[in-house]
Structures are given as C-alpha cells and as structure tokens.
Design an enzyme around this catalytic site. Structure first.
Site, PDB file in Angstrom:
ATOM      1  N   SER A 178       1.793  45.817 -17.642  1.00 46.12           N
ATOM      2  CA  SER A 178       1.050  44.558 -17.505  1.00 46.12           C
ATOM      3  C   SER A 178       1.807  43.464 -16.757  1.00 46.12           C
ATOM      4  O   SER A 178       2.099  42.388 -17.309  1.00 46.12           O
ATOM      5  CB  SER A 178       0.618  44.083 -18.886  1.00 46.12           C
ATOM      6  OG  SER A 178      -0.113  45.111 -19.489  1.00 46.12           O
ATOM      7  N   ARG A 193       6.192  40.789  -8.841  1.00 45.57           N
ATOM      8  CA  ARG A 193       7.154  39.929  -9.537  1.00 45.57           C
ATOM      9  C   ARG A 193       7.054  40.201 -11.027  1.00 45.57           C
ATOM     10  O   ARG A 193       5.979  40.559 -11.518  1.00 45.57           O
ATOM     11  CB  ARG A 193       6.867  38.460  -9.263  1.00 45.57           C
ATOM     12  CG  ARG A 193       5.533  37.984  -9.807  1.00 45.57           C
ATOM     13  CD  ARG A 193       5.254  36.548  -9.422  1.00 45.57           C
ATOM     14  NE  ARG A 193       4.570  36.486  -8.150  1.00 45.57           N
ATOM     15  CZ  ARG A 193       3.243  36.521  -8.003  1.00 45.57           C
ATOM     16  NH1 ARG A 193       2.471  36.600  -9.065  1.00 45.57           N
ATOM     17  NH2 ARG A 193       2.669  36.453  -6.832  1.00 45.57           N
ATOM     18  N   ASP A 231      -3.224  45.712 -18.170  1.00 46.68           N
ATOM     19  CA  ASP A 231      -3.917  45.569 -19.462  1.00 46.68           C
ATOM     20  C   ASP A 231      -5.333  45.009 -19.312  1.00 46.68           C
ATOM     21  O   ASP A 231      -6.245  45.392 -20.054  1.00 46.68           O
ATOM     22  CB  ASP A 231      -3.095  44.735 -20.472  1.00 46.68           C
ATOM     23  CG  ASP A 231      -2.615  43.400 -19.938  1.00 46.68           C
ATOM     24  OD1 ASP A 231      -2.873  43.100 -18.753  1.00 46.68           O
ATOM     25  OD2 ASP A 231      -1.963  42.644 -20.687  1.00 46.68           O
TER      26      ASP A 231
END
Ligand code: BGC
Length: 498
Positions: A178, A193, A231
C-alpha cells in the site's frame, strides 16, 4: 482552599490498555490555569483556521477534479492515477484457494482465502508486527522478512492435514503493497515514493514485485506472485464483491487514498497498450499526493506546515498530511505546544512529555471526542496518565473542541476527494456506494457522518445519493479476488502482456 471533588475509576483505551483515573475537579486550583474566557478566545481563532466553508470545499473539488484528469492524461503527474490492470468487476463466481500478503502501515498480514463463489469466502490469517527499524532499514531485508513470514504461515497452515498442499500445486498470491507504485503490468510495481513514515533504503525507483520475488526464491515455496495491488484497489473489488452498488473505495487510516473503476478510453496515457477502449480498469488514484509541493489549493495552517517540514518527506503527500491518522494527533500537539510557548497552558507544570513529536496519538482525539462524562474524565485520564499534566474543565473542553475542529476538517477534506471522483464520473444523479476502510473511518466517532455532511455541503441535497459504508477486507479478501480474476484472465489468454 478551593472546593474540590475527588473520585476514581478506570477506562479502557482502543489499544486494550486500561488506565486508572483519579479525578479532582476544581475551578481555581493552586496551579495557574488559563481562564475560561482565554480558552474561548483561543478557540475562536482556531475555529477560523480549521473550518472549511462549503464554498471553499467546492473550489477544492474543482481543482481536484482537474488534477485527476491530468493524471489520466499524462504519465508521471503528482497525483499519478495509476492504471492497475484489474479489469472490470468480479463476477462473484471466482473460486479457489489464494494467498494474500498485506504490507500496510503497521502490521504485516498473511492470509489464506478460500473463495467459495456467490460472494462467499473463508479466511485464515496471521499478523506480524513490523518494528520501526524494519521500516527504515534496507528494503530487501524488509521483503526477506515478508517472505519468511509467508514461509512460516504456509508451514503452519498448509503443511499437513486438510489444508495440505497437493504435490505440484502452486498457490497464486496477491501482494497488497500500500504505497504508490507505477505499474507496467499487474505483477510489477516501481515504488514512486514511500509514504506513512516508511523509508527503507534501496527501494524507491525499484520494482518491488521483483524484489519480493527474489526474497521468495530463498524459500523455494510453491507460490506464484500473481498480482501486486494497492489496498484501495483491493477494497474496491472486495466491496463490490459483496455490494455491487460500490463504485469507489477509500482508505482513511494511517494514510489516505482512493480507487475507482474507469473506462479505458478515458485513460489516454495507456492508449499504446492495445487494450480495448470499451474495457474497464481500476485506477489507484494515490490522491494523498494532491497539492504536493506547490501547495496551491489546500488550506494549510502553520501547524500543517510544521508537520510537513519536519516529516521524512517534506513537500510530499500534502492532502494526506491534513487527513490521515498518522498526522492528526501531531497537528493537535503542535497547537498545544504553541499555547505552552505563549504561556497560556500548563504554567508551572513540566510539559516535556508533550513536547515529543508524534507522542500525541490520533486515538486520543477519538477518545476525547467520545468522552461521555460532563467532567471529561477521559481527557483527564489522557493528560494525567500519558503526560503528567493537570487540567481544568475549561481547558479540557477546549482540547475536545480542538480535536473536533481537526477531525472535522479531515472528514470534510475527505469528502472533497470523494466528490471529485463522483463529479468526474457523473455518479451524482444515480448515486453510488463508497466502500471505506481504515482506522479513522472505522474508529473515529462521527467521521462518516461528517463526510456525508461534507458531501451535502458540496452537492446540496443530491449529496445524500453518495453513501459510504464500511468496506470488506480489501487487503486480504480483495487481494485474493484480484489474484483469482488475474489468473482467470491469463488462463483465457487476455492481455497477457499486462
Ligand atoms: C499510500 C497509498 C495507500 C494509502 C492507504 C498512502 O500513504 O500512498 O498507496 O493506499 O496510504 O493505506
């Protein structure tokens, strides 16, 4: 001597920890405390800083909608609008055993999901706690740990007995990772990132699916990484599996984000992939990055600026930093620290415990807002037990009101994000369900109501057509369904290159 009433009791925190509370309430105490009037004056100031008018919300929605379009048009935008290669909705007839691995914000979870068809499933799962060191250490080591946990889980649950793996059987695995990853195909994902305070080295810019496969090879397990998912995408698919009115999924937890189903023809940046324009594909928005770096659209206070400047990723995740559970407690703490510096709060008391960054958990805001007692005993408990600070009723009322302002702003901004997707997709008239998950949504009192109120402030009465509901477990069940959908798609020879 001022009048004083004493009493004792205990409360149980969301963490399960029980704390004893000894109350003493009095209006004028020996310690110098701020007067009721002073606290009321301060509250007015914070009210104007943290309140979002409907008009301001509509402006945010407009900018947000344009940003979503931009992300679909061009690659590498700030809000990346990531094509997930999850094609359309599940039929509900997906069947079989699937593994799901979930690397979220706090825990690592391994699940064995048996999809039984007709929207039914069974799940066996184990959670492993991640340490702060693991979040910051080398990325490959983090994936080694994931593979090790998976190995333990398989040995424990599938080594013998009913669930034993058959010779030659290879289990498809959905890996819920996630964090923002740009995907060239469903079993690939280059980490754009880290977010949510993670910072494991040698990972950003690399294909995390390949890194994880490398770790998995060490154990020679009969497992195939079938899909790398976010997610929110898992939540979208799992929620639709049980409630077909679901069109959007959102997570409001340690981080925040949304996914929804898009027409391939409306994603110009993937035109070259040879996918039928009439097909549908889930898009992982990664909307936590909205307004990053430029800070043009969101109403940031100086506390938000401090949160940002002192984070491990200054400038990034601007929207998320105003909303998600990782930051709300810190925003409140910074306001309190300012009032301490100004000599308004806790004069004559030692405030060092409260001066530690991130020490004020967002769960405290939930607890303060849900304190049912007139005396605000829960607030007393929090301040005495965790920070060794004495408070007056006027101060406690102020803290609770401040929590409300910060929590309400987060919910109203969340409504702006949902409204942007609703506007873009034209869902307002027909209405839709929004599957929502995450600690803030599930545990913060009144969060969902405030989101709904925000949607009505943006859209008027029609805002009632958009209803959020608690989502099905996206990172476990959703991940398994996506692994099943992907396996079926590949077995049918459809879009094998993605
Ligand atoms: C991540 C998203 C994730 C969200 C909720 C954000 O920080 O960038 O990928 O969906 O948190 O977990």
């Amino acid at each position: 001597m001022p009048a004083s009433r004493r009493g004792s009791g205990s409360v149980t925190l969301l963490t399960g920890q029980t704390i004893a509370i000894h109350t003493r309430t009095q209006d004028e105490e020996d310690l110098p405390h701020a007067t009721k009037k002073t606290m009321a004056d301060h509250l007015r100031k914070y009210e104007s800083l943290f309140t979002l008018t409907p008009q301001r919300m509509r402006m945010i929605v407009e900018a947000f909608t344009e940003t979503l379009e931009l992300g679909l048009n061009k690659p590498n935008q700030i809000v990346p609008m990531i094509p997930t290669f999850v094609f359309g909705w599940p039929t509900g007839e997906e069947k079989g055993d699937f593994l799901a691995l979930d690397l979220g914000g706090t825990n690592l979870r391994v699940c064995l999901v048996t999809l039984q068809g007709e929207g039914k499933f069974e799940i066996t799962q184990t959670k492993y706690r991640l340490t702060e060191d693991q979040k910051q250490d080398d990325g490959q080591k983090l994936f080694d740990f994931c593979a090790e946990c998976l190995n333990t889980f398989v040995e424990t649950n599938m080594g013998e007995g009913e669930g034993q793996l058959k010779p030659g059987q290879c289990l498809p695995l959905g890996f819920t990772f996630s964090y923002p990853c740009s995907q060239e195909r469903i079993d690939h994902g280059e980490l754009i990132r880290w977010t949510k305070g993670f910072g494991a080295g040698n990972t950003e810019g690399r294909d995390v699916a390949a890194m994880f496969k490398k770790s998995l090879e060490k154990f020679q397990l009969p497992i195939q990484l079938t899909a790398l998912i976010n997610d929110t995408t898992g939540t979208l698919i799992a929620s639709h599996y049980v409630n077909p009115r679901t069109k959007i999924a959102v997570i409001f937890g340690t981080g925040c984000n949304a996914a929804y189903m898009e027409h391939v023809k409306d994603v110009p940046k993937i035109e070259n992939l040879g996918i039928d324009p009439a097909a549908e594909m889930a898009i992982n928005c990664e909307w936590g990055a909205f307004d990053s770096f430029e800070h043009e659209h969101l109403p940031r206070t100086k506390y938000d600026t401090i949160v940002d400047d002192t984070s491990n990723k200054p400038g990034e995740q601007a929207f998320e930093k105003l909303i998600s559970g990782r930051y709300l407690g810190e925003i409140l703490r910074l306001v309190l620290c300012e009032l301490i510096d100004e000599g308004v709060l806790f004069l004559g008391q030692n405030t060092y415990k409260l001066e530690r960054p991130y020490i004020f958990d967002t769960a405290f805001l939930s607890l303060m807002e849900s304190d049912p007692t007139d005396e605000l005993l829960m607030v007393i408990g929090i301040f005495t037990h965790f920070f060794a600070l004495e408070t007056t009723l006027a101060e406690r009322q102020f803290f609770r009101a401040l929590a409300k302002l910060i929590g309400r702003r987060a919910a109203r901004l969340s409504a702006c994000g949902i409204a942007a997707i609703v506007s873009k997709m034209g869902y307002l008239e027909e209405g839709c369900s929004v599957g929502a998950d995450g600690s803030l949504y599930n545990k913060y009192p009144g969060f969902a109501d405030r989101v709904h109120e925000g949607l009505q402030d943006i859209f008027g009465d029609k805002g009632r057509n958009i209803i959020t509901h608690h989502a099905e477990d996206g990172s476990g069940v959703g991940s398994a369904i996506i692994a099943a959908m992907t396996k079926n798609r590949k077995d049918a020879g459809l879009y094998l290159h993605v």
